[in-house]
Write an enzyme that holds these catalytic residues in place. Structure first.
Site, PDB file in Angstrom:
ATOM      1  CG  HIS A   1     -17.054 155.771  84.395  1.00 43.37           C
ATOM      2  ND1 HIS A   1     -18.169 154.985  83.816  1.00 43.37           N
ATOM      3  CD2 HIS A   1     -16.069 154.820  84.488  1.00 43.37           C
ATOM      4  CE1 HIS A   1     -17.923 153.793  84.020  1.00 43.37           C
ATOM      5  NE2 HIS A   1     -16.534 153.733  84.289  1.00 43.37           N
TER       6      HIS A   1
ATOM      7  CG  HIS B   1     -12.398 146.485  88.641  1.00 40.37           C
ATOM      8  ND1 HIS B   1     -11.493 146.491  87.784  1.00 40.37           N
ATOM      9  CD2 HIS B   1     -13.298 147.254  88.330  1.00 40.37           C
ATOM     10  CE1 HIS B   1     -11.616 147.499  86.875  1.00 40.37           C
ATOM     11  NE2 HIS B   1     -12.943 147.813  87.204  1.00 40.37           N
TER      12      HIS B   1
HETATM   13  C1  HEM Z   1     -19.761 146.493  87.178  1.00 40.48           C
HETATM   14  C2  HEM Z   1     -18.835 147.106  87.405  1.00 40.48           C
HETATM   15  C3  HEM Z   1     -17.732 147.638  86.511  1.00 40.48           C
HETATM   16  C4  HEM Z   1     -17.269 147.090  85.532  1.00 40.48           C
HETATM   17  C5  HEM Z   1     -17.891 146.174  84.166  1.00 40.48           C
HETATM   18  C6  HEM Z   1     -15.906 147.692  84.848  1.00 40.48           C
HETATM   19  C7  HEM Z   1     -15.231 147.627  84.081  1.00 40.48           C
HETATM   20  C8  HEM Z   1     -14.044 148.392  83.486  1.00 40.48           C
HETATM   21  C9  HEM Z   1     -13.605 148.374  82.454  1.00 40.48           C
HETATM   22  C10 HEM Z   1     -13.781 147.309  81.153  1.00 40.48           C
HETATM   23  C11 HEM Z   1     -12.554 148.986  82.188  1.00 40.48           C
HETATM   24  C12 HEM Z   1     -11.412 149.464  81.167  1.00 40.48           C
HETATM   25  C13 HEM Z   1     -10.320 148.193  81.465  1.00 40.48           C
HETATM   26  C14 HEM Z   1      -9.375 148.569  80.296  1.00 40.48           C
HETATM   27  O1  HEM Z   1      -9.319 148.325  79.124  1.00 40.48           O
HETATM   28  O2  HEM Z   1      -8.113 148.813  80.837  1.00 40.48           O
HETATM   29  C15 HEM Z   1     -12.458 149.741  83.718  1.00 40.48           C
HETATM   30  C16 HEM Z   1     -11.602 150.608  84.278  1.00 40.48           C
HETATM   31  C17 HEM Z   1     -11.414 151.053  85.505  1.00 40.48           C
HETATM   32  N1  HEM Z   1     -12.420 151.025  86.404  1.00 40.48           N
HETATM   33 FE1  HEM Z   1     -14.062 149.638  86.371  1.00 40.48          FE
HETATM   34  N2  HEM Z   1     -15.701 148.670  86.185  1.00 40.48           N
HETATM   35  C18 HEM Z   1     -16.609 148.506  86.995  1.00 40.48           C
HETATM   36  C19 HEM Z   1     -16.693 149.032  88.168  1.00 40.48           C
HETATM   37  C20 HEM Z   1     -15.776 150.059  88.863  1.00 40.48           C
HETATM   38  C21 HEM Z   1     -15.582 150.394  90.084  1.00 40.48           C
HETATM   39  C22 HEM Z   1     -16.875 150.182  91.106  1.00 40.48           C
HETATM   40  C23 HEM Z   1     -14.537 151.205  90.246  1.00 40.48           C
HETATM   41  C24 HEM Z   1     -13.712 151.858  91.700  1.00 40.48           C
HETATM   42  C25 HEM Z   1     -14.534 152.153  92.628  1.00 40.48           C
HETATM   43  C26 HEM Z   1     -14.012 150.994  88.880  1.00 40.48           C
HETATM   44  C27 HEM Z   1     -12.672 151.763  88.597  1.00 40.48           C
HETATM   45  C28 HEM Z   1     -12.064 151.717  87.352  1.00 40.48           C
HETATM   46  C29 HEM Z   1     -10.782 152.385  86.934  1.00 40.48           C
HETATM   47  C30 HEM Z   1     -10.233 153.589  87.752  1.00 40.48           C
HETATM   48  C31 HEM Z   1     -10.519 152.072  85.649  1.00 40.48           C
HETATM   49  C32 HEM Z   1      -9.586 152.892  84.862  1.00 40.48           C
HETATM   50  C33 HEM Z   1     -10.054 154.341  84.270  1.00 40.48           C
HETATM   51  C34 HEM Z   1      -9.135 154.969  83.457  1.00 40.48           C
HETATM   52  O3  HEM Z   1      -9.249 154.527  82.426  1.00 40.48           O
HETATM   53  O4  HEM Z   1      -8.704 155.901  83.813  1.00 40.48           O
HETATM   54  N3  HEM Z   1     -14.519 150.251  88.126  1.00 40.48           N
HETATM   55  N4  HEM Z   1     -13.546 149.082  84.323  1.00 40.48           N
END
Ligand code: HEM
Length: 674
Positions: free
Chosen positions: A165, A414
């Site tokens: 983030h 994820h």
């Molecule tokens: C409970 C934990 C988490 C939830 C519910 C979550 C949920 C999400 C959601 C909803 C998106 C946007 C999806 C889309 O519309 O494309 C996203 C993007 C992303 N998530 Fe997660 N996430 C979680 C944890 C993590 C973790 C632990 C990592 C990496 C260590 C991560 C890395 C990313 C990355 C790199 C993106 C794209 C960011 C961007 O827009 O540039 N997330 N995640």
């Protein structure tokens, strides 16, 4: 497909050279040859490739000798004063390419996109047929098999989310909230009449194990905004997606990425950020428009305002956001006593500078080694064995977050998300376990009773889920379900997002990272086990069709890392660029923003354990290595044990020219005396 598109740069232009930065005050510890995974290592039998494996890691792609690329058509900013402090939006970090890393600029690309029309249409199979549906891929390739990580705690997962983030968020995605653009109707049927041009809905198979029960055939999916829509690309060049936050590792999730938000987050006295005291404890201010960011069940439920709008998304993330908010105010309060003559602005900027340095230190010395491996980081100049400064700043390295990093490699984590989170007592007894999907966008649980500490102990006691090709159904069937019996599928979204962004295929990235290109599915067997290859061959027409998100998530891990060689290569590249492109990187010497040697020495004492100890409500014990599970070698120790969990001595920030001005107190006295 992209080979047929004349306007793409030839792939040779992206020659992967394995560039090794050597010049530094510090010396890399060792330069170990890359080790291919051994059979049986990781999550499946995978015979090692013959000879030396690929060469993951930084190269000279990040170095753009000509015009800035990351910033799209954003005009250069400036003139840039050579300030001691970072700007909020990250402009003027690079004094030559002044707009590098600023919000609303493009993701970087390592390989050209592979849109089926060369411009923006999502990719199809090399056969011209549609690719297999991403929900089908999620069901077949990424089932829910819960395996708690034997080594790493849940904060390892959440820390990764906050690093994400800090660095990127794709423009046009609502993340947690319902999108105003509808591609499916409320009954889950495809909207066939004039769907919005941004629609790219996820098709649900008829025999879907979860969604068929609710007669859903369509999951809403809205494409990211690109430079074509912001007037930066007339539509004759491949579309590029945009990042809405600052790309730099600058704790923008605390401070915001634009000046207006940053200003509203400040208290305006003592350098502090705004908080609201309830029960003698500081909580973040309320979000201006609660229903826009939270799914509260009553008006009274809290919903917070932070520097990043995703911060309420899940309680673990919100706890970490609160810890950082309190850490800023803790630093500001201590500094205001040490330098009573400092005004609000100086206290704010100095505290922000210290907090970002702590965050960077923990990232590069405590967290990233878990993901990337210490040897790999040393080998490629992401880590130096030095007690002095580093000197690896490179003006020509573009800090922009790489599209394939954010929309494939980093999303592999994820997999580490736990379906349940634990509330843990001081004796590390389990008090209760809560379902993740009951608390998406509902931080209400945090302020109740002693939950802030119970959740903090949960984060540092409970295991994360093992990083592997299994994903909890809390995110593959129940994501953002908001009280309904089903939700969305994050894994399917990951795959769909990769296609939306036209990411080159797994095979292309294998080759880019030094692995042999596969000509038949069996050629993937160097890193992917046979059963999974058979499934891939059933789903896809051709090895060139396999999505990067999919193939990369199936690879056996490189020993002592949490990723297979292809993702490791992309992650290493990203964090190399993020570090060496940053003129304000905390270890860098000889810059106007550099710390003194004594101050740097103090910053190097930061740890995730100390952040928890200093900012929770009433936490007495923690293990010194907070990302590592509690064990005999990493036992619980008192938060007052400053030998085992050192703390930064801010007296090294004392300014000698002292004007005897009145100190800027005012942060609830009872909290200060805690
Ligand atoms: C409970 C934990 C988490 C939830 C519910 C979550 C949920 C999400 C959601 C909803 C998106 C946007 C999806 C889309 O519309 O494309 C996203 C993007 C992303 N998530 Fe997660 N996430 C979680 C944890 C993590 C973790 C632990 C990592 C990496 C260590 C991560 C890395 C990313 C990355 C790199 C993106 C794209 C960011 C961007 O827009 O540039 N997330 N995640």
């Amino acid at each position: 497909i992209f080979h047929q598109q004349p306007y793409y740069p030839a792939p040779e232009q992206y020659n992967y050279t394995g560039y090794l930065p050597q010049e530094s005050y510090g010396q890399p510890l060792v330069a170990l040859p890359y080790q291919a995974p051994q059979p049986g290592f990781g999550f499946g039998p995978s015979p090692p490739a013959a000879g030396l494996g690929p060469r993951p890691g930084p190269n000279n792609f990040g170095e753009i000798p000509t015009a800035p690329q990351g910033a799209g058509c954003q005009p250069p900013v400036g003139p840039c004063p050579n300030n001691k402090y970072r700007t909020i939006d990250g402009s003027c970090n690079n004094l030559r390419y002044t707009n590098w890393g600023i919000p609303n600029s493009k993701y970087a690309r390592l390989l050209p996109p592979k849109y089926s029309d060369g411009i923006h249409a999502p990719p199809t199979s090399v056969s011209g047929e549609p690719l297999p549906g991403s929900r089908l891929i999620s069901i077949v390739m990424f089932p829910d098999v819960p395996i708690p990580d034997p080594v790493w705690t849940l904060i390892t997962m959440t820390w990764g989310q906050i690093v994400t983030h800090d660095m990127s968020m794709s423009m046009g995605t609502t993340q947690a909230k319902r999108h105003s653009i509808r591609c499916c109707d409320d009954n889950g049927r495809l909207l066939s009449n004039n769907p919005d041009v941004h629609c790219f809905p996820i098709t649900i198979p008829e025999d879907d194990p979860v969604f068929s029960k609710f007669h859903r055939e369509c999951m809403n999916f809205v494409r990211s905004t690109t430079d074509q829509e912001t007037g930066c690309n007339a539509g004759n060049k491949p579309a590029e997606q945009l990042v809405v936050v600052s790309h730099w590792m600058d704790a923008s999730f605390v401070y915001g990425s634009n000046q207006r938000l940053a200003d509203t987050l400040r208290e305006g006295i003592g350098g502090r950020l705004r908080v609201e005291f309830r029960d003698g404890r500081p909580w973040p201010p309320a979000a201006a428009n609660k229903s826009a960011v939270c799914d509260q069940q009553t008006e009274e439920e809290p919903c917070y305002q932070f520097g990043d709008r995703r911060a309420n998304q899940n309680p673990q993330l919100t706890v970490l956001q609160i810890l950082f908010l309190r850490e800023h105010n803790r630093i500001a309060t201590v500094l205001s006593h040490i330098n009573p003559h400092w005004d609000d602005e100086t206290l704010y900027q100095e505290s922000r500078r210290v907090l970002i340095a702590e965050f960077q230190h923990i990232n590069y010395h405590e967290w990233l080694p878990i993901i990337l491996g210490t040897d790999n980081m040393l080998k490629y100049g992401l880590l130096y064995k030095t007690k002095g400064f580093t000197s690896d700043y490179k003006e020509n390295v573009d800090p922009s977050v790489i599209n394939a990093h954010a929309h494939a490699a980093f999303r592999y984590f994820h997999s580490s998300i736990q379906g349940q989170f634990h509330l843990i007592g001081e004796d590390r007894n389990l008090l209760s376990a809560v379902r993740l999907s009951d608390y998406f966008n509902r931080p209400t649980i945090i302020e109740k009773g002693y939950n802030f500490d119970h959740l903090s102990r949960g984060l540092t006691t409970q295991s994360q889920e093992e990083v592997d090709p299994f994903f909890t159904s809390e995110i593959t069937d129940f994501l953002f379900r908001a009280g309904r019996p089903f939700g969305r599928d994050l894994r399917a979204i990951d795959v769909q997002r990769g296609r939306d962004h036209g990411l080159a295929s797994y095979n292309d990235y294998r080759e880019f990272c030094g692995l042999p290109r596969a000509h038949k599915f069996e050629d993937f067997s160097d890193y992917i086990d046979v059963e999974r290859i058979e499934k891939l061959a059933l789903l896809y027409n051709h090895p060139d069709d396999v999505d990067l998100s999919v193939g990369g998530s199936l690879e056996a891990h490189v020993p002592n890392t949490l990723a297979g060689p292809t993702f490791l290569c992309l992650l290493t590249e990203q964090f190399y660029r993020t570090k060496v492109s940053d003129r304000y990187f905390y270890e860098l010497g000889g810059q106007v923003g550099s710390f003194t040697p004594e101050q740097l020495n103090e910053i190097r004492k930061s740890s995730v354990a100390r952040i928890f100890c200093d900012n929770s409500d009433d936490l007495h014990t923690i293990q010194p290595q907070g990302f590592l599970k509690i064990s005999e070698k990493n036992p619980l120790v008192s938060c007052n044990d400053y030998d085992r969990i050192p703390s930064i001595d801010l007296n090294f920030w004392k300014e000698e020219s002292y004007s005897h001005a009145a100190p800027q107190y005012g942060y609830q006295e009872d909290y200060k005396k805690k």
